[in-house]
Scaffold this active site. Sequence first.
Site, PDB file in Angstrom:
ATOM      1  N   PHE A   8      -3.619  20.968 -33.335  1.00 25.33           N
ATOM      2  CA  PHE A   8      -4.764  20.009 -32.772  1.00 25.33           C
ATOM      3  C   PHE A   8      -5.472  19.975 -31.640  1.00 25.33           C
ATOM      4  CE2 PHE A   8      -7.069  16.021 -34.104  1.00 25.33           C
ATOM      5  CZ  PHE A   8      -7.751  16.741 -35.069  1.00 25.33           C
ATOM      6  N   THR A  10      -7.548  21.365 -28.614  1.00 25.37           N
ATOM      7  CA  THR A  10      -9.249  22.099 -28.217  1.00 25.37           C
ATOM      8  C   THR A  10      -9.547  22.645 -29.094  1.00 25.37           C
ATOM      9  OG1 THR A  10      -9.036  21.501 -25.854  1.00 25.37           O
ATOM     10  CG2 THR A  10     -11.042  22.778 -26.415  1.00 25.37           C
ATOM     11  N   VAL A  11      -9.149  23.550 -29.546  1.00 23.94           N
ATOM     12  CA  VAL A  11      -9.822  24.744 -30.094  1.00 23.94           C
ATOM     13  C   VAL A  11      -9.557  23.932 -32.118  1.00 23.94           C
ATOM     14  CG1 VAL A  11      -9.753  27.183 -31.460  1.00 23.94           C
ATOM     15  CG2 VAL A  11      -9.966  26.727 -28.894  1.00 23.94           C
ATOM     16  N   LYS A  87      -4.108  35.826 -29.001  1.00 17.35           N
ATOM     17  CA  LYS A  87      -4.235  36.798 -28.535  1.00 17.35           C
ATOM     18  C   LYS A  87      -2.996  37.679 -28.237  1.00 17.35           C
ATOM     19  CE  LYS A  87      -7.044  35.026 -25.164  1.00 17.35           C
ATOM     20  NZ  LYS A  87      -6.865  33.869 -25.059  1.00 17.35           N
ATOM     21  N   GLY A 116     -13.881  34.811 -27.393  1.00 15.50           N
ATOM     22  CA  GLY A 116     -14.234  33.208 -28.225  1.00 15.50           C
ATOM     23  C   GLY A 116     -15.481  33.869 -29.408  1.00 15.50           C
ATOM     24  N   GLU A 172      -6.364  26.776 -16.892  1.00 11.62           N
ATOM     25  CA  GLU A 172      -6.107  26.074 -17.093  1.00 11.62           C
ATOM     26  C   GLU A 172      -5.551  25.855 -15.754  1.00 11.62           C
ATOM     27  OE1 GLU A 172      -4.708  25.542 -20.132  1.00 11.62           O
ATOM     28  OE2 GLU A 172      -6.398  26.615 -21.281  1.00 11.62           O
ATOM     29  N   LYS A 187      -6.816  41.439 -24.196  1.00 11.81           N
ATOM     30  CA  LYS A 187      -8.016  41.495 -24.941  1.00 11.81           C
ATOM     31  C   LYS A 187      -8.298  42.961 -25.208  1.00 11.81           C
ATOM     32  CE  LYS A 187      -9.658  37.159 -23.953  1.00 11.81           C
ATOM     33  NZ  LYS A 187     -10.708  35.955 -23.207  1.00 11.81           N
ATOM     34  N   GLY A 284     -13.821  28.249 -25.135  1.00 15.74           N
ATOM     35  CA  GLY A 284     -13.940  26.844 -25.333  1.00 15.74           C
ATOM     36  C   GLY A 284     -14.096  26.616 -26.672  1.00 15.74           C
TER      37      GLY A 284
END
Length: 382
Positions: A8, A10-11, A87, A116, A172, A187, A284
């Site tokens: 729970f 940001t994403v 990822k 994203g 970060e 990625k 984000g």
Amino acid sequence: MKTAVLGFGTVGAGIYEMLSQAKGLEQGPVLVRPGKDDAAFKRTSIEAVLSEPGVEAVAEAMGGIEPAFTYAMAAIKAGKHFVTSNKALVAAHGIELSAAARERGVGFLFSAACGGGVPFLHNLSIAVESDDIVSLGGILNGTTNYMLDAMQRRSLSYGEALKDAQKLGYAEADPSADVSGLDALRKIVLGSAVAYGVLPTDGLYNEGIEHFTAEDVKRIQARGLICRLVAKCAAVPGDKVYAYVEPVLLKASAAECSVLDNYNLARYEGKCSGPMVFIGQGAGRWPTASAVLRDLDCLLKGRLYMLSSDCREGSADNEACRHSYYVRLPGSFTGCFEVKSYSESDGTAELITKPMSVKAMHELASRLRADGADIFFAALED
């Protein structure tokens, strides 16, 4: 489809909020750390989440490999569809998780793990069903793109650009995975698995932007060039791929040079479709959450997998990819290169190499740094 959320932050919070508005989807329980269960929908154990009546899918937004992998496997074995934006998890265990999901008859999707909100992996996974993929790659890390853009358009130093990115939430507190190119490498590895059915686990190379300085900006701008951090992948003979990340110097007319701030540019070229380019927010809360919801919608419509049933681990062959490089280093170390052009000022040399393999360049730079040389290198587009 009632969907549980793991994490729970940001994403995770974005996913949970978007579930309340999404057609065909319903908010389920949310897994949080012990002591953080301050609302009725929050749970502190994976068992409590998976035993919740009506839960059909699990969306993971925790990050890291463990306990995410343990929870993912538990969800799949419990007969829940599993969607993730992680990822690192997919790069490490994607083939295993996909096989387990197929065996159990549930879905495993991860388009949010690359780009994203940019629908790169989503469209790539559809394209491979009817077209051969010639190549793929692009600007796959928003943090480094923001920093490079700030250094070149706003004349910030590396340290200033990093501090700015951290202040805005793009980087970060420990930015090493971003600035080293590791995040972008993970990625492109996922892109390889989707496009070619090969998830490379060795032979990979990632050169980031840690060695790029304000003085380098002046030098490349004097040449009329712009630097971007680019990931590349393509199939090579022998059922292998090349896959790597490195700075690239481009003319201002290149599409990558119009990608500013923290945006991503992901591309693939189909044998029939030709080049396809996607630009958007690469990270984000809302861009990533929207990609997770897109995968959940795919589950509702019966699209359950992104990896083929015969996807396998393999090696990257970066000996097969060759181009010239721009190199900045102490003049005393230049004898290691075959050069097209060379200049030196105050003990610092700039040179353009003759074409050499990605493997040779990255390994040579590593050896010279071990000997104390301060080097910046970037590929030159033909």
